[in-house]
Design an enzyme around this catalytic site. Structure first.
Site, PDB file in Angstrom:
ATOM      1  N   GLU A 243      10.434   8.055  -5.387  1.00  0.00           N
ATOM      2  CA  GLU A 243       9.063   8.122  -4.877  1.00  0.00           C
ATOM      3  C   GLU A 243       9.199   8.148  -3.359  1.00  0.00           C
ATOM      4  OE1 GLU A 243       6.139   7.868  -3.279  1.00  0.00           O
ATOM      5  OE2 GLU A 243       5.592   5.837  -3.897  1.00  0.00           O
ATOM      6  N   CYS A 277       1.961   5.616   1.253  1.00  0.00           N
ATOM      7  CA  CYS A 277       2.555   6.889   0.851  1.00  0.00           C
ATOM      8  C   CYS A 277       1.491   7.852   0.370  1.00  0.00           C
ATOM      9  CB  CYS A 277       3.635   6.679  -0.202  1.00  0.00           C
ATOM     10  SG  CYS A 277       3.099   5.759  -1.636  1.00  0.00           S
TER      11      CYS A 277
END
Ligand code: NDP
Length: 499
Positions: A243, A277
């Site tokens: 990720e 993010c």
């Protein structure tokens, strides 16, 4: 909760400090290769015991863990506030989300992963077919500092619910939170204490975890480090989940609710000092709404204050080095002809809200992850052009669409090159435990959350059981010569008519 009990395992130590003030939050061992290997070895029998408990017993223990976290929510939020710098209220939200995911993962693991029958099909009609998803064993989790509870828990909760033990390496910037989470597990689930353990240290400790023979490695962080993690894991053929952040875009269409879109953009871009993010970093507003949108965003962003004080909307930057990245992006955007309608100077860890317009598409502020409290708003002819520009990125984590038309919004959302998109809100998908979370391209691969997130930490196991013998056994040397021709005729009848 004591933060020093692990100190006898290693000689070297490091400190974690509060962003902004530099006050020491805790002192932690630097776990070297031997210490990491030892921890993974301790996790092995724990993983076997945990897997053998079955879904029901694991669900009870996962419930005890989330109960423990819920009862000490403010204690943990205070630690997150001190070590990461975000406001206490934001830390509370983050922990609340993590607890909700723990509950979902525990409740949905049996049906998603448990043994079930599937149709055996024409060629094996005399067999029963079974499918189940078995735990991998020991999962290594390398976590970031920006959401030090929510983000690693997206892997930890789902890996545990799937029946694995976990060795967690928190970021060197937020080790106290990681140690707290593991200590909370030991306190809440004492009969499976080694099912969730923590190792602390910097990059070398993470690299040691990649090489320690774990059965899967879940990593959250930057793309360059992600590549190193994958290369290290390749040595032992350890599967990885990556990720890696993004450059998420919002599209604001002609018929969008402009004040709502502006409010969401400001929150999506600036909350947590932009260190998200799935934060909104770019907005593509159509010609029809651009001026109104910029005016609304400007007014809202101007009202925000950054700081460690009570009532601050967001805190200082957690990672000192990130300040230079944000400065480079802002200065580069201004030098290339962009304008800062709010903020525009980056001086120290407290970065003022920054809204940039007229920034060329090839500027770093539009292309690279900024990870700071900045937002770039660009004018586009229509939503289609917004989508084209949104998709013209090597990243593809998430994004948002604001539109008055449900059909149009869904169409744009589906064609956005990203793992997740919210319509008429931002970041909402992260709070829906049933939805998978993960990206495409440079944003990584693999999924946490949801059924996909549970399966990510398992291996599929296929079983068949013969229920009764057929007069002719095709998979036997005793089969008559004509049998294959008979099968070919049946297949011709069933499939041959399709053109
Ligand atoms: P990194 O990718 O460098 O670090 C992420 C994690 O990996 C940390 O726990 C880190 O440990 C660990 N690590 C570092 N080197 C190695 C290695 N060789 N092998 C295994 N693990 C390793 O990110 P940073 O924290 O330095 O942040 C840099 C950038 O990454 C940010 O500017 C941001 O753009 C992005 N980022 C994205 C996040 C996301 O949510 N996708 C989260 C955080 C950052 P340690 O911290 O101890 O060095």
């Amino acid at each position: 909760m004591p933060l020093s009990e692990e100190l006898d395992m290693a000689t070297a130590t490091f400190e974690s400090t509060a962003p902004g003030t530099g006050a020491v939050v805790g002192v932690f061992p630097v776990h070297d290769t031997d210490a990491v290997t030892e921890t993974v070895a301790r996790a092995r029998p724990a993983a076997e015991h945990w897997a053998a408990l079955g879904f029901g017993e694991r669900k009870l223990r996962l419930a005890a863990y989330r109960g423990y976290l819920a009862r000490r929510l403010h204690e943990l939020a205070d630690l997150v506030h001190r070590e990461n710098g975000k406001p206490h209220a934001d830390a509370v939200l983050e922990i609340t989300l993590a607890i909700d995911h723990l509950a979902w993962a525990g409740a949905h693991a049996p049906r998603t992963l448990g043994l079930r029958r599937v149709r055996a099909g024409l060629l094996a009609a005399n067999h029963a077919a079974y499918l189940e998803y078995r735990p991998l064993g020991v999962v290594g989790v390398i976590g970031p500092w920006n959401y030090p509870v929510f983000t690693p828990m997206g892997s930890i909760a789902y890996a545990l619910a799937a029946g694995n033990a976990v060795v967690f390496k928190p970021s060197e910037l937020t080790p106290a939170v990681g140690v707290w989470l593991a200590a909370a597990w030991r306190a809440a689930v004492p009969d499976c204490a080694d099912v969730l353990q923590v190792v602390t240290g910097a990059g070398e400790t993470g690299a040691a975890l990649c090489r320690a023979g774990v059965d899967k490695l879940a990593f959250t962080g930057s793309a360059p480090t992600g590549r190193r993690v994958m290369a290290a894991c390749a040595e032992t053929l350890t599967p990885v989940l990556l990720e890696l952040g993004g450059k998420d875009a919002m599209i604001v269409d002609d018929d969008a609710d402009v004040p709502a879109a502006a409010d969401a953009a400001v929150w999506g871009a600036l909350s947590n000092a932009g260190q998200t993010c799935i934060g909104i970093e770019r907005v593509y507003a159509t010609d029809a709404v651009y001026d109104r949108f910029v005016a609304e965003v400007t007014a809202k962003a101007r009202d925000l204050s950054a700081g460690a004080h009570e009532g601050a909307h967001y805190g200082p930057m957690t990672m000192p080095g990130q300040v230079d990245v944000v400065r480079r992006h802002v200065e580069g955007a201004l030098a290339a002809g962009g304008r800062a309608v709010v903020g525009g100077t980056v001086d120290g860890a407290l970065i003022a809200p920054t809204v940039l317009v007229d920034v060329p598409a090839d500027a770093d502020a539009v292309r690279e992850e900024t990870f700071g409290p900045t937002i770039v708003v660009s004018r586009v002819a229509d939503a289609e052009e917004g989508l084209r520009q949104a998709n013209a990125s090597v990243h593809g984590l998430a994004g948002a669409v604001f539109s008055g038309s449900r059909t149009r919004a869904l169409d744009l959302a589906r064609r956005m090159r990203s793992g997740m998109t919210s319509v008429n809100s931002v970041l909402t998908f992260a709070s829906v435990p049933a939805l998978p979370f993960g990206g495409v391209g440079e944003s990584g691969f693999g999924r946490i959350h949801g059924e996909d997130g549970l399966r990510e930490f398992t291996r599929a196991k296929a079983i068949t059981r013969r229920r009764f013998p057929l007069p002719v056994d095709l998979m036997s040397f005793t089969r008559p010569e004509a049998a294959a021709d008979a099968v070919a005729r049946v297949i011709g009848l069933v499939h041959g008519r399709h053109r």
